[in-house]
Scaffold this motif. Sequence first.
Motif, PDB file in Angstrom:
ATOM      1  N   MET A 257       0.831  -1.210   0.000  1.00  0.00           N
ATOM      2  CA  MET A 257       0.000   0.000   0.000  1.00  0.00           C
ATOM      3  C   MET A 257       0.865   1.259   0.000  1.00  0.00           C
ATOM      4  O   MET A 257       0.519   2.273  -0.623  1.00  0.00           O
ATOM      5  CB  MET A 257      -0.912  -0.009   1.220  1.00  0.00           C
ATOM      6  CG  MET A 257      -2.018  -1.044   1.190  1.00  0.00           C
ATOM      7  SD  MET A 257      -3.195  -0.787  -0.159  1.00  0.00           S
ATOM      8  CE  MET A 257      -2.627  -2.033  -1.324  1.00  0.00           C
ATOM      9  N   LYS A 258       1.982   1.237   0.719  1.00  0.00           N
ATOM     10  CA  LYS A 258       2.864   2.405   0.770  1.00  0.00           C
ATOM     11  C   LYS A 258       3.451   2.693  -0.609  1.00  0.00           C
ATOM     12  O   LYS A 258       3.589   3.865  -1.005  1.00  0.00           O
ATOM     13  CB  LYS A 258       3.978   2.162   1.788  1.00  0.00           C
ATOM     14  CG  LYS A 258       4.822   3.390   2.083  1.00  0.00           C
ATOM     15  CD  LYS A 258       5.813   3.105   3.202  1.00  0.00           C
ATOM     16  CE  LYS A 258       5.076   2.901   4.520  1.00  0.00           C
ATOM     17  NZ  LYS A 258       6.031   2.758   5.658  1.00  0.00           N
ATOM     18  N   LYS A 260       1.970   2.044  -3.356  1.00  0.00           N
ATOM     19  CA  LYS A 260       0.895   2.615  -4.175  1.00  0.00           C
ATOM     20  C   LYS A 260       0.649   4.076  -3.827  1.00  0.00           C
ATOM     21  O   LYS A 260       0.479   4.920  -4.718  1.00  0.00           O
ATOM     22  CB  LYS A 260      -0.391   1.809  -3.960  1.00  0.00           C
ATOM     23  CG  LYS A 260      -0.354   0.395  -4.520  1.00  0.00           C
ATOM     24  CD  LYS A 260      -1.671  -0.317  -4.265  1.00  0.00           C
ATOM     25  CE  LYS A 260      -1.655  -1.738  -4.813  1.00  0.00           C
ATOM     26  NZ  LYS A 260      -2.932  -2.456  -4.562  1.00  0.00           N
ATOM     27  N   SER A 261       0.646   4.380  -2.517  1.00  0.00           N
ATOM     28  CA  SER A 261       0.340   5.756  -2.101  1.00  0.00           C
ATOM     29  C   SER A 261       1.460   6.730  -2.445  1.00  0.00           C
ATOM     30  O   SER A 261       1.205   7.903  -2.743  1.00  0.00           O
ATOM     31  CB  SER A 261       0.064   5.790  -0.595  1.00  0.00           C
ATOM     32  OG  SER A 261       1.221   5.366   0.135  1.00  0.00           O
ATOM     33  N   SER A 345      -7.367  -1.514  -1.732  1.00  0.00           N
ATOM     34  CA  SER A 345      -7.181  -0.246  -2.436  1.00  0.00           C
ATOM     35  C   SER A 345      -6.516   0.803  -1.557  1.00  0.00           C
ATOM     36  O   SER A 345      -5.890   1.731  -2.070  1.00  0.00           O
ATOM     37  CB  SER A 345      -8.544   0.284  -2.917  1.00  0.00           C
ATOM     38  OG  SER A 345      -9.165  -0.642  -3.787  1.00  0.00           O
ATOM     39  N   THR A 346      -6.672   0.681  -0.233  1.00  0.00           N
ATOM     40  CA  THR A 346      -6.049   1.618   0.699  1.00  0.00           C
ATOM     41  C   THR A 346      -5.358   0.824   1.808  1.00  0.00           C
ATOM     42  O   THR A 346      -5.612  -0.371   1.999  1.00  0.00           O
ATOM     43  CB  THR A 346      -7.086   2.555   1.327  1.00  0.00           C
ATOM     44  OG1 THR A 346      -8.018   1.781   2.110  1.00  0.00           O
ATOM     45  CG2 THR A 346      -7.856   3.317   0.251  1.00  0.00           C
ATOM     46  N   GLU A 347      -4.489   1.529   2.543  1.00  0.00           N
ATOM     47  CA  GLU A 347      -3.760   0.860   3.625  1.00  0.00           C
ATOM     48  C   GLU A 347      -4.705   0.426   4.737  1.00  0.00           C
ATOM     49  O   GLU A 347      -4.543  -0.652   5.313  1.00  0.00           O
ATOM     50  CB  GLU A 347      -2.690   1.806   4.172  1.00  0.00           C
ATOM     51  CG  GLU A 347      -1.707   1.126   5.114  1.00  0.00           C
ATOM     52  CD  GLU A 347      -0.511   1.996   5.429  1.00  0.00           C
ATOM     53  OE1 GLU A 347       0.292   1.598   6.301  1.00  0.00           O
ATOM     54  OE2 GLU A 347      -0.370   3.062   4.800  1.00  0.00           O
ATOM     55  N   GLN A 348      -5.707   1.257   5.058  1.00  0.00           N
ATOM     56  CA  GLN A 348      -6.678   0.892   6.085  1.00  0.00           C
ATOM     57  C   GLN A 348      -7.493  -0.317   5.662  1.00  0.00           C
ATOM     58  O   GLN A 348      -7.768  -1.220   6.463  1.00  0.00           O
ATOM     59  CB  GLN A 348      -7.617   2.074   6.373  1.00  0.00           C
ATOM     60  CG  GLN A 348      -6.965   3.267   7.041  1.00  0.00           C
ATOM     61  CD  GLN A 348      -6.207   4.139   6.048  1.00  0.00           C
ATOM     62  OE1 GLN A 348      -6.268   3.906   4.839  1.00  0.00           O
ATOM     63  NE2 GLN A 348      -5.482   5.135   6.550  1.00  0.00           N
ATOM     64  N   GLN A 349      -7.870  -0.342   4.403  1.00  0.00           N
ATOM     65  CA  GLN A 349      -8.632  -1.468   3.888  1.00  0.00           C
ATOM     66  C   GLN A 349      -7.821  -2.746   3.952  1.00  0.00           C
ATOM     67  O   GLN A 349      -8.332  -3.806   4.322  1.00  0.00           O
ATOM     68  CB  GLN A 349      -9.054  -1.179   2.436  1.00  0.00           C
ATOM     69  CG  GLN A 349     -10.036  -2.183   1.858  1.00  0.00           C
ATOM     70  CD  GLN A 349     -10.386  -1.842   0.413  1.00  0.00           C
ATOM     71  OE1 GLN A 349      -9.768  -2.354  -0.523  1.00  0.00           O
ATOM     72  NE2 GLN A 349     -11.346  -0.957   0.237  1.00  0.00           N
TER      73      GLN A 349
END
Length: 435
Positions: A257-258, A260-261, A345-349
């Motif tokens: 995720m990192k 990706k962000s 799709s997100t780090e939290q997800q």
Amino acid sequence: MISKLLATIRKEIWLLLRDRVGLSILFLMPMILIFVMTMIQDAAFKTLNEKGIPVVFVNQDRDSLGSMIEYGLRNNDLCTFYDSIDGQPATLESAREAIADGKFLIGIVVPAGATAAIRENVTALIAETIDNSGDTTHTDPSKVAVIDSVEISILIDPVTKKSFITSITSNLREFISEVKTKIMFETFSKEIAEIIPDNNGKGPSNAFQRTQIIRYNEEYASRTSDTVVPNAVQHNVPAWTIFAMFFIAIPLCGSIMKEKSEGSAFRLHTMPTSYLLLTQGKLIVYVMVCLIQFMLMLSVGLYFLPMLGLPKLVLGHSMAGIAVLTIATSLAATGYGVLVGTLASTEQQGAIMGSLSILLLSALGGIWVPTYVMPEAMRQISVFSPLNWSLDGYYQLFLRQGGLSDILIYSLKLFLFFVITLGCATAINKWKRRV
């Protein structure tokens, strides 16, 4: 290609080293978890083995039945035997009061004259049988002795488990049956000796004491002569080690995720390199992390838990089997982490999806509670959890003293799970890039 792989490995190692909190979660938390869960479940596993049930015994009979029950309880690992309370011989009233206060779980009271009543009933029955010479048509039902008329009182603490009561009562039935058989044998022998005396003029009254027809031998089914008794250590160390291995899906997902962000994933996709090659660096690094976790968890079971008075972890005889199964488990865990990171799709997800799915798979796989105490429906579902495959493999090695051939099927399942998750992650990444 090798230089790219080394570069991705170096990148993942630096990311891990910089995340000190993540490293503590990966290594320290599983060790603490093993300590806590093993200490908590140690009493539960002792309860499953049903050893040392505190029993107070009141012998008002002072004859064969009372002596037989007392001897059996004193020499039985099932219970801890007491016949006195606060230094005084136990009585019915004192035993009832002590059990009500929670000092004992079960009390057994053999009434006075119990052996005499059994002897009288058996003697009457044998005499009736011999007098009728096998002809039951002239038997007066009113003269037939009433068997099992002796009433033994069992005082029970309300908190006592039903399995404890069943175990104690089954032992009592065995003792009573043995006394009845002995009395019947001796009485019948005397009656026969009066009719047909032997050469010495003595009936075989002591034959029962010299002969024990049925004996019991308990042993654990194992391919070796060694016996490993299931305990909290043998379950918790491999169970929570497997849980820790699969829990790396969360930091692995966070790493993806990192990328990706921060946009580095986009830059990596522009390189003439396959997604599989880009993830190989992550796979290698996190497989190494899993192996380090395994070694730390094993050291807890081998060295630290015995310091707390708990049993030492028994590894079995197949180091090759342990190595193969551990590598297969590490691959399955890292493959699952890559799949979760690719789906999210997100780090939290990713954190929520990874943690909840691992908790669910570990609960179904027998990590929290052994599968043999689960309901039948849950046991059937548990065979679909990869954590259950790994745990069953370690059971084969640690408890059943199995070898490499015994865990091959579990290792193949885990490796196949790794291939499927990695293949799905590659396909999903291609689909997301097109979208």
